[in-house]
Design a protein around this motif. Sequence first.
Motif, PDB file in Angstrom:
ATOM      1  N   ASN A 104      41.917  39.849  96.773  1.00  0.00           N
ATOM      2  CA  ASN A 104      42.329  38.803  97.707  1.00  0.00           C
ATOM      3  C   ASN A 104      41.381  37.615  97.663  1.00  0.00           C
ATOM      4  O   ASN A 104      41.804  36.454  97.577  1.00  0.00           O
ATOM      5  N   GLN A 105      40.079  37.883  97.711  1.00  0.00           N
ATOM      6  CA  GLN A 105      39.113  36.789  97.706  1.00  0.00           C
ATOM      7  C   GLN A 105      39.086  36.072  96.360  1.00  0.00           C
ATOM      8  O   GLN A 105      38.953  34.847  96.293  1.00  0.00           O
TER       9      GLN A 105
ATOM     10  N   GLN B  13      42.082  33.744  96.362  1.00  0.00           N
ATOM     11  CA  GLN B  13      42.018  32.644  97.318  1.00  0.00           C
ATOM     12  C   GLN B  13      41.071  31.527  96.882  1.00  0.00           C
ATOM     13  O   GLN B  13      41.416  30.350  96.960  1.00  0.00           O
TER      14      GLN B  13
ATOM     15  N   ASN C 260      45.974  43.133 100.229  1.00  0.00           N
ATOM     16  CA  ASN C 260      47.255  42.708  99.676  1.00  0.00           C
ATOM     17  C   ASN C 260      48.352  43.727  99.971  1.00  0.00           C
ATOM     18  O   ASN C 260      49.489  43.369 100.279  1.00  0.00           O
TER      19      ASN C 260
ATOM     20  N   ASP D 143      43.111  38.502 107.981  1.00  0.00           N
ATOM     21  CA  ASP D 143      42.363  37.260 108.114  1.00  0.00           C
ATOM     22  C   ASP D 143      43.328  36.081 108.117  1.00  0.00           C
ATOM     23  O   ASP D 143      44.345  36.071 107.420  1.00  0.00           O
TER      24      ASP D 143
ATOM     25  N   ARG E  56      43.263  33.020 107.036  1.00  0.00           N
ATOM     26  CA  ARG E  56      43.493  32.227 105.834  1.00  0.00           C
ATOM     27  C   ARG E  56      44.575  32.852 104.961  1.00  0.00           C
ATOM     28  O   ARG E  56      45.392  32.144 104.357  1.00  0.00           O
ATOM     29  N   THR E  57      44.594  34.178 104.901  1.00  0.00           N
ATOM     30  CA  THR E  57      45.563  34.863 104.056  1.00  0.00           C
ATOM     31  C   THR E  57      46.988  34.728 104.577  1.00  0.00           C
ATOM     32  O   THR E  57      47.931  34.564 103.795  1.00  0.00           O
TER      33      THR E  57
END
Length: 301
Positions: free
Chosen positions: A109-110, A113, A233, A249, A251-252
């Motif tokens: 995920n990070q 992003q 995810n 989170d 942002r996701t």
Amino acid sequence: MFNPDQIDLNALSIFEAVVDAGSFTAAANKLDVAKAKISINISRLEQQLSCTLFTRTTRKIVLTEAGRLLHEQCQPLLYGLREALTQAGSEQVSLGELTGVLRLSATVNQATQSLAQAVAQFAVLHPRLRIDLRTGDRISDLVADGIDLSFRMGWLRDSSQRAIKLGEFKQVMVAAPAYLKKHGKPTQLQDLRTHEWVALSLLPTPLTWKLTNIDGHVETIHMKSRIQVDAPNALLSLILHGAGVSVMDERTVQGVIDSGALVRLFPEWSLPVGGIYAVLPPGRLVPVKVRAFIDFYRDFI
């Protein structure tokens, strides 16, 4: 009498190679030396230490308790020594230009992003530097995996880790419209106890949550879960498919909320803020390439 000054550091490097490779033969192949040299060095090291480091059988070798303790103590020191030599050599030869290999790890995920974008731009700025980005939601062993720098989101369970906080992220509670239509939208926090909860097992307390309202009042809710998952995810996919309520989170999921595919629950209540950390392997030395990337990545948080 034992004299530590008589110990050859090369023998310790060979000892580490044997542990990592799992056998004398594999270590010899890794170091490109004769198997006899491996055996001689390990035997001499055992004689000097007056202890047995490996239990040898016809099929495999296994660390003794003394061997395990020696490996735990020496591995980070040898890693730091190699980095010191690499740093001194690269800075002297390349006149400040970053060279060698930078090994990074992060969650999928990070990486998706922000980290992948940062790596791409950093690689352009340092064409002589090779970058190895490894992704996965399991926490890796930085020393054993040879990782220079790991990025993690959330709360660090191990307080002994060398970590640099780069930023923070907010969390929001969400559910799919189809789920809410079927089960009803909770109007009070305690209503959540009767709802399906999808737990993220990576969290320290995935079933206990503290929320704070605008007046500073704190409520603690304890959830029950039939479904848990170990990757953000996969958690998002489960929520989108109506598996239940959960926390992610901001942002996701903000774009998904804006599209109407998810509904934010209890926006008047705040969830705990998580941290974004750069985690370093044991040792005092922080290589130039690592410091440079940490400073560069701050702008992408």
